[in-house]
Design a protein around this motif. Structure first.
Motif, short mmCIF file in Angstrom:
data_model
loop_
_atom_site.label_atom_id
_atom_site.label_comp_id
_atom_site.label_asym_id
_atom_site.label_seq_id
_atom_site.Cartn_x
_atom_site.Cartn_y
_atom_site.Cartn_z
N LYS A 145 -28.26 -51.72 -28.30
CA LYS A 145 -26.98 -51.74 -27.59
C LYS A 145 -25.98 -50.81 -28.28
CE LYS A 145 -24.66 -55.70 -27.28
NZ LYS A 145 -24.43 -57.07 -26.78
N TYR A 184 -26.83 -47.16 -27.59
CA TYR A 184 -26.36 -46.70 -26.27
C TYR A 184 -24.86 -46.39 -26.29
CZ TYR A 184 -30.41 -47.39 -23.20
OH TYR A 184 -31.60 -47.28 -22.55
N ALA A 223 -23.33 -42.72 -25.81
CA ALA A 223 -22.48 -42.56 -24.63
C ALA A 223 -21.17 -41.88 -25.03
CB ALA A 223 -22.19 -43.93 -24.00
N ILE A 255 -19.76 -38.30 -23.81
CA ILE A 255 -18.51 -38.34 -23.03
C ILE A 255 -17.46 -37.46 -23.69
CG2 ILE A 255 -16.57 -39.87 -22.43
CD1 ILE A 255 -18.73 -42.05 -21.86
N MET A 279 -21.01 -56.87 -31.28
CA MET A 279 -20.50 -56.92 -29.90
C MET A 279 -20.93 -58.21 -29.23
SD MET A 279 -20.83 -53.03 -28.50
CE MET A 279 -22.00 -52.47 -29.74
N SER A 280 -20.03 -58.75 -28.43
CA SER A 280 -20.28 -60.07 -27.87
C SER A 280 -21.33 -60.04 -26.77
CB SER A 280 -18.97 -60.64 -27.31
OG SER A 280 -18.64 -59.90 -26.15
N GLU A 281 -21.69 -61.24 -26.34
CA GLU A 281 -22.73 -61.36 -25.31
C GLU A 281 -22.21 -60.91 -23.95
OE1 GLU A 281 -25.86 -61.86 -26.10
OE2 GLU A 281 -25.08 -61.89 -28.14
N PHE A 304 -20.70 -58.22 -23.30
CA PHE A 304 -21.04 -56.81 -23.15
C PHE A 304 -22.54 -56.65 -23.40
CE2 PHE A 304 -21.35 -52.43 -24.80
CZ PHE A 304 -20.81 -51.77 -23.71
N THR A 305 -23.30 -56.47 -22.33
CA THR A 305 -24.75 -56.51 -22.47
C THR A 305 -25.32 -55.10 -22.70
OG1 THR A 305 -25.06 -56.18 -20.12
CG2 THR A 305 -24.90 -58.47 -20.90
N LYS A 306 -26.60 -55.09 -23.07
CA LYS A 306 -27.27 -53.82 -23.31
C LYS A 306 -27.34 -52.99 -22.04
CE LYS A 306 -31.84 -52.74 -24.25
NZ LYS A 306 -33.11 -52.99 -24.96
N ALA A 323 -24.16 -51.20 -21.56
CA ALA A 323 -24.08 -50.06 -22.48
C ALA A 323 -24.91 -48.89 -21.95
CB ALA A 323 -24.57 -50.47 -23.87
N ARG A 324 -26.10 -49.22 -21.45
CA ARG A 324 -26.97 -48.17 -20.93
C ARG A 324 -26.34 -47.47 -19.73
NH1 ARG A 324 -31.67 -50.83 -18.47
NH2 ARG A 324 -30.19 -50.90 -16.76
N ILE A 369 -23.16 -47.16 -19.07
CA ILE A 369 -22.06 -46.29 -19.52
C ILE A 369 -22.64 -44.96 -20.05
CG2 ILE A 369 -20.22 -46.02 -21.24
CD1 ILE A 369 -19.80 -49.04 -21.06
N TYR A 370 -23.74 -45.08 -20.78
CA TYR A 370 -24.38 -43.87 -21.32
C TYR A 370 -24.83 -42.94 -20.19
CZ TYR A 370 -28.39 -41.17 -23.06
OH TYR A 370 -29.29 -40.17 -23.32
N TYR A 371 -25.60 -43.50 -19.25
CA TYR A 371 -26.11 -42.64 -18.17
C TYR A 371 -24.98 -42.13 -17.28
CZ TYR A 371 -30.99 -43.64 -19.21
OH TYR A 371 -32.21 -43.70 -19.82
N GLY A 412 -21.65 -42.08 -17.81
CA GLY A 412 -20.65 -41.28 -18.51
C GLY A 412 -21.15 -39.89 -18.80
#
Lengths: 465, 144
Positions: free
Chosen positions: A232, A235, A239, A243, B1-3, B5-7, B10-11, B13-15, B17
């Protein structure tokens, strides 16, 4: 080592370290030429020494990245490498091509090298960092394709982890953007614009994916923290890297004849480029603090934490120092740039390769971690190299600030060479720091051959964590 | 990071963004290609200038000098050398031609590249062309 084919990485790591030594020796030659102008002149003029210094850096980092990929991809994919033979073959092709290129730089004048390698057919030589003869560039593309095929087939056939997929994305990006090195228009503005598509999109783009995935792999291994958590973080970090970093390319488009709106785009986005590096530091320390085991390889953990900190300082902080257009107007192309370049490359890319070598090399040599005395020496080398690089950066920054003050930010600008003489003391100090770096590097090499002390043992402390 | 906000978030946002900003970069590049001809002095891009650029490249001039601030920091900026040398290509030619083969004792010196007259004229023409690119008023002064 879980899969025997991972061992091909060893060749790559040994070559990387050997070329690293060469890079530093030529760095010292250049450093001396800064203060002793005719040192080795005309046998090895500064531009030749610089080509050797920077090209060796790029080549040994590529060896390091490839070695890292050959080591970690099978382990992540949970299967043997697609073709260990191809990996060994490409190693020798790349090493011989690299060695011939470096010898070409040293043994014949560059213009003669251009002639010998028939640069006229497809002129690509003579641009900073991309000085390799066209034939070498084609060789690099072939090696990269073979490498990507080998790694790609392994990943496709096996378990597809985030680490592997991010690493593969970074490596594919590396190969794709290198293709812009074949585009050399007569128009200087277009030439410069697309030259950055190789240089910036490498070091402030796809290489950071490679860095992030290697760091994630090593942290998974040495901290035992749940893969889900680390992935996580990976990623989020990459990102933010893309960005900020893609539009951040604009910080190179301020003064090369491109439209002036790039001063805004470049300043705003590159000002955010330190964010992913800061997150990487928080990430690395967090994972180590939450570790579920005490891995016996203390040196690897030191390198991993060091990478995160030094990448943030070198790439993040020193990059930010001169990235805003109004500042860059005065600092562009001064020793401030050199200062940033040194700490950023060392902190981000040299250190991540040394991290994965530190982790993987003992395992490939049949131990979970090196003997204690070997690790102590390796950690000494870490501190010597890292601290001397901090001083190299500080001295170059001092030189750069004075250069700006006397040559640029003044009503009575003095000429380049006059200013260079006035800031000579900083170049002497930088050379001194460079010698300490070399001592650290020699200790680093020796540490591979030191044995003894208490045997390193794994102590699983999951219950006490 | 808390639960919370999941993986997979995050993925995404990566793709999302990186895709968005790469497309934005392509759009800006497209616009830049339209704007560059107003600033890049391409009218002056003659065959001689093109040859000069090749001479510049095949002698690795960028290994010591900067050109519009990019290159090595061992020798002076050349983006404005034409102006610094009194708007004279002859002065540039004379300088390059006059470098001593064995250098200057104790000092930095440019190598003697043994260029032909045609190459000398061409590289000087290339530097003149470069000095007339609109570089947003950079460098700050004549010293480069």
């Amino acid at each position: 080592m879980k899969y025997s084919s991972q061992a091909v990485a060893k060749l790559y790591f040994i070559a990387a370290i050997g070329l690293f030594v060469g890079q530093i020796l030529f760095g010292l030659v250049m450093g001396l030429q800064y203060v002793w102008g005719d040192f080795l002149f005309p046998a090895i003029p500064f531009n030749v020494a610089r080509m050797v210094h920077t090209n060796l850096l790029i080549v040994w980092l590529l060896f390091g990245f490839m070695g890292a990929a050959y080591y970690l991809v099978p382990e992540e994919a949970e299967r043997e490498l697609h073709s260990p033979f191809l990996a060994r073959l490409l190693f020798w092709v790349f090493l011989v091509a690299g060695a011939l290129t470096i010898l070409g730089y040293l043994l014949v004048p560059y213009a003669r090298l251009a002639e010998l390698t028939m640069n006229d057919l497809l002129p690509t030589m003579g641009r900073e960092f991309l000085e390799q003869p066209t034939i070498t560039k084609i060789g690099i593309v072939i090696v990269a394709l073979g490498f990507l095929y080998n790694i790609g087939m392994t990943i496709l056939a096996g378990r597809k982890t985030v680490v592997n997929l991010v690493l593969l994305t970074g490596l594919v990006g590396l190969a794709v953007f290198f293709l812009f090195s074949f585009y050399v228009p007569d128009n200087l503005v277009l030439d410069k614009y697309f030259w950055w598509w190789v240089v910036h999109l490498w070091v402030e783009g796809v290489w950071e994916l490679i860095l992030g995935s290697i760091l994630a792999f090593v942290l998974i291994k040495i901290t035992g923290v749940d893969r889900e958590v680390i992935e996580k973080w990976l990623y989020v970090i990459i990102a933010m890297t893309l960005i900020t970093g893609i539009i951040g390319t604009g910080h190179h488009f301020y003064w090369i004849g491109t439209p002036e709106y790039w001063q805004w785009w470049g300043s705003v986005f590159s000002a955010m480029e330190p964010i992913p590096f800061f997150m990487m530091t928080v990430f690395a320390f967090n994972m180590v603090n939450r570790r579920r085991r005490e891995h016996p390889n203390r040196a690897a953990m030191l390198w991993a934490l060091g990478t995160a900190v030094m990448a943030f300082l070198g790439a993040g902080v020193w990059g930010f120092l001169h990235t805003l257009a109004p500042v860059n107007y005065y600092t562009h192309g001064t020793q401030v740039t050199a200062a940033h370049g040194h700490m950023a490359f060392y902190g981000a890319y040299v250190m991540i390769v040394l991290t994965v070598i530190s982790y993987a090399m003992p395992i490939m040599r049949g131990q979970e971690a090196s003997d204690r005395r070997s690790q102590v020496m390796e950690m000494w080398s870490f501190w010597l190299m890292t601290v001397s690089m901090v001083f190299i950066t500080l001295f170059l920054t001092g030189a750069g600030v004075l250069q700006v003050w006397m040559q640029r930010y003044t009503d009575v600008p003095q000429s380049f060479m006059v200013v260079q003489q006035k800031i000579e003391i900083f170049y002497w100090l930088r050379e001194l720091a460079g010698l300490v770096f070399l001592v650290g590097l020699v200790l680093y090499v020796i540490s591979f051959f030191v044995k003894g002390g208490e045997p390193a043992r794994a102590a699983d402390t999951a219950d006490t964590a | 990071m808390s639960e919370v906000f999941t993986k997979s978030m995050a993925r995404n946002i990566y793709y999302g963004g990186s895709m968005f900003f790469f497309l934005l970069f392509l759009a800006l590049t497209f616009d830049t290609m339209g704007e560059v001809p107003k600033r890049d002095n391409h009218e002056a891009l003659t065959a001689q200038v093109a040859l000069g650029k090749k001479v510049w490249e095949e002698n690795d001039c960028i290994g010591c000098h900067t050109l519009l601030g990019e290159g090595a920091y061992f020798a002076p900026e050349l983006g404005n050398v034409y102006k610094r040398f009194g708007n004279s290509t002859d002065a540039i030619v004379a300088f390059i031609k006059g470098r001593p083969a064995n250098g200057i004792p104790g000092r930095r010196s440019m190598p003697q590249f043994n260029l032909s007259d045609e190459e000398l004229e061409a590289v000087a023409a290339f530097l003149k062309y470069a000095s007339e690119i609109n570089s947003a008023n950079w460098p700050p002064n004549i010293q480069g």
